[in-house]
Design an enzyme around this catalytic site. Sequence first.
Site, mmCIF file in Angstrom:
data_model
loop_
_atom_site.group_PDB
_atom_site.id
_atom_site.type_symbol
_atom_site.label_atom_id
_atom_site.label_comp_id
_atom_site.label_asym_id
_atom_site.label_seq_id
_atom_site.Cartn_x
_atom_site.Cartn_y
_atom_site.Cartn_z
ATOM 1 N N GLU A 563 0.830 -1.210 0.000
ATOM 2 C CA GLU A 563 0.000 0.000 0.000
ATOM 3 C C GLU A 563 0.861 1.254 0.000
ATOM 4 O O GLU A 563 0.530 2.250 -0.665
ATOM 5 C CB GLU A 563 -0.948 -0.005 1.198
ATOM 6 C CG GLU A 563 -1.946 -1.154 1.213
ATOM 7 C CD GLU A 563 -2.760 -1.263 -0.066
ATOM 8 O OE1 GLU A 563 -3.061 -0.222 -0.681
ATOM 9 O OE2 GLU A 563 -3.089 -2.398 -0.467
ATOM 10 N N ASP A 630 3.363 -5.018 -5.328
ATOM 11 C CA ASP A 630 3.824 -6.309 -4.812
ATOM 12 C C ASP A 630 5.343 -6.356 -4.712
ATOM 13 O O ASP A 630 5.904 -6.840 -3.715
ATOM 14 C CB ASP A 630 3.346 -7.441 -5.726
ATOM 15 C CG ASP A 630 1.877 -7.774 -5.528
ATOM 16 O OD1 ASP A 630 1.300 -7.335 -4.516
ATOM 17 O OD2 ASP A 630 1.309 -8.468 -6.387
#
Length: 729
Positions: A563, A630
């Site tokens: 995030e 990721d």
Amino acid sequence: MNSFYSLILVTAMALGTRSDNERVYGGNTEKEKTCLTPGCVVAAADFIQRMDVKVDPCTDFYEFACGNYVKETAIPDHQTEAGTLNSLDEKLNKNLRKLFESSPGKNDPKIFKSVKNYYKSCMDQDNIEKTSKKAIFKLVDKLGGWPVLGGDTWNQKKLSWDCLDVEVIKLGLTLDAGNIMQFSIHTNQADSTKRIIVVGQPEFGLDREYLIKGMEKKEVQAYFRYMVDLAVYLGAHKETAEKELKESLRFEIKLSEMSLSQEERRNLTALNNEMTVEEANKLFPGLNWKKHINKIFRNLEIQVKATEIINIAELPYIKKLADYMAAVPARVQANYQIWRIIQNLVPFCDKSMQQIKLKFSTVLTGKEVVSPRWETCVLEVAGLVFLGELLFLREGSLTNAVGAMYAKEYFPESAKKVADDMVKKIKKEFKIILDELDWMDDITREKAHDKVDKMQAVIGYAKEILDPELLNQYYEGLELLSPNFITNNLKLKRFIKKYIVKELRKPNDPKSWKIHGGAAIVNAKYDTNTITLPAGILAGRLFQENQPKYMNYGGIGQLVGHELTHGYDDKGSQTDSNGNLIDWWEPETKQKFLEKAKCFIDQYGSMSAEINGSLVKLNGIISQGENIGDNGGIKQSYRAYERLIEEEGEELPLPGLPYTPRQLFWLSGASTWCSVYRDDWMKTVLLTHVHPPGRYRVNGSFRNQKEFSKDWNCPKGSPMNPSKKCQLW
């Protein structure tokens, strides 16, 4: 708990009685430094059950970490996939069910009564069977009727497409007005302290990626049958329905062709086209913009004037629409608009309509069974059902009330403190990474530092939601006490709409608890330079305050980093530390960023899966933000963990597994994404979703990490240690 887990736990308890972690091997005792807490033993058993150790971790790490899970996991009949996160969803839903079915507490906020009654009305299937069909007819009549049902009695002069949108809003049938042209209120991209009216293209009844391929596409044909079957169920003649709704579908296909693709909409600057209402009127002269906007947002304290600035997000779509609409017969427009309303009402209707929807959904998802009613109702009340409008994300929704119920019962303050500490450490590591980048100039680097310094993190929940007085103020005027499910839903949406409209003229605080109070969801997000990890995802194998830290950092830690990295992906990089749409990059550095981002587009875009005999490729463009997230997330979390053990010392490994704590970090990270998909759903995810399936998330990001290759001794040039690696953050 099955016998395998029970045996492991019994063994652990027996071993735990010996001093210095002594273990028995064939009658002999030797000291071994291994974590033998019940949590560690259960974790070890879980890893053993998931893994396929016959697979070389340097060839396919996902298969190594999740192979047995994939082979042995059966997808529940009513679901499209099963996985680690789905298990958390199931646990969350069961806990919410307990809360919704519980008796009212003496000191509960008033809104809790409405939450529980809303759930009760959803569960009253007998009442739904008796009343829902009549409710639909009543609503449709108020909208001027559905031409395909009305035949020659339908009056095409009764409501134009724009007037129909206004009536839809009044009834509470939608939040963002318009299935042809959408009007909504959002944070101003140019100035996050303000809100702005946004106009643009609508959501469609079927993903654009399918619609633009035309009438003969399998998925489009299923969508057409869905339209016809619902119309016939409501009283239309089949031949009439097929003829008229085919024209309606052609209209929707044309709208989809004019609309911007997901790829194009990743350019936030292209979606920021501010102009006055008067200028918009010239852009689309067939619509009285000032009058229309004031009718849609009728609760405005200060009416919209011709000089008010609005944002025409998808400008090319609006221009094409202005030229096209005059040629579309009113009957075709109305058939399409009413169809979309009825489509969104199906979840509130009887079992027959549910089965008609299921027939359509099966083609896209592969599932052939309707979900249990309690689960459907839990998701509806929590605002987690996606019907074009995910209520969980909306101010004024039940998000904060449900979050308060959940956080109070299931998320201890001690767990929040552990998670908060992880966030601080990962943010600190990201700042170190920024200083190490050789492709970033110092001016841009300073602004990148400023952005992470100002980045707020809401972990678990915003503390304000546990204040009954604040909740009572927030939900003042909302009571969902009807025995009718549809009535309660429409009332809720009218409340949300009124709430949002009243906020337009007020200063906007992107960090307000009112926006980030939702605790009851298994998800995480980045928005306006704030990362949010709700309590619902801080659970299970992803996060436990007492499990080894390599599991927490491999699990929830990578999501924290993910995030955070969204603030610096292809979309997040377009906004500054205050969440404003400003180009804060030096030109040369920005070009290097785009080149490095293209590496991810190409790498993931080359991945594919064979589904029903056809090769389906992953969309590397629309998934690039998640892929960058990721890769950055796992790197930051790993480095933060390494720095932690430098300070605190090495942790103990798990029993029964020949892996080091660092290797267990990677196994924890991979097991987060263990999942199985139905074939049709896998195809839909690959083509239309920004999040790739779990296999690609693991192998795609791990193979780019030099630390992974080192920990698993992967030879250079092996699949999990390619010579060319994509690196950004």
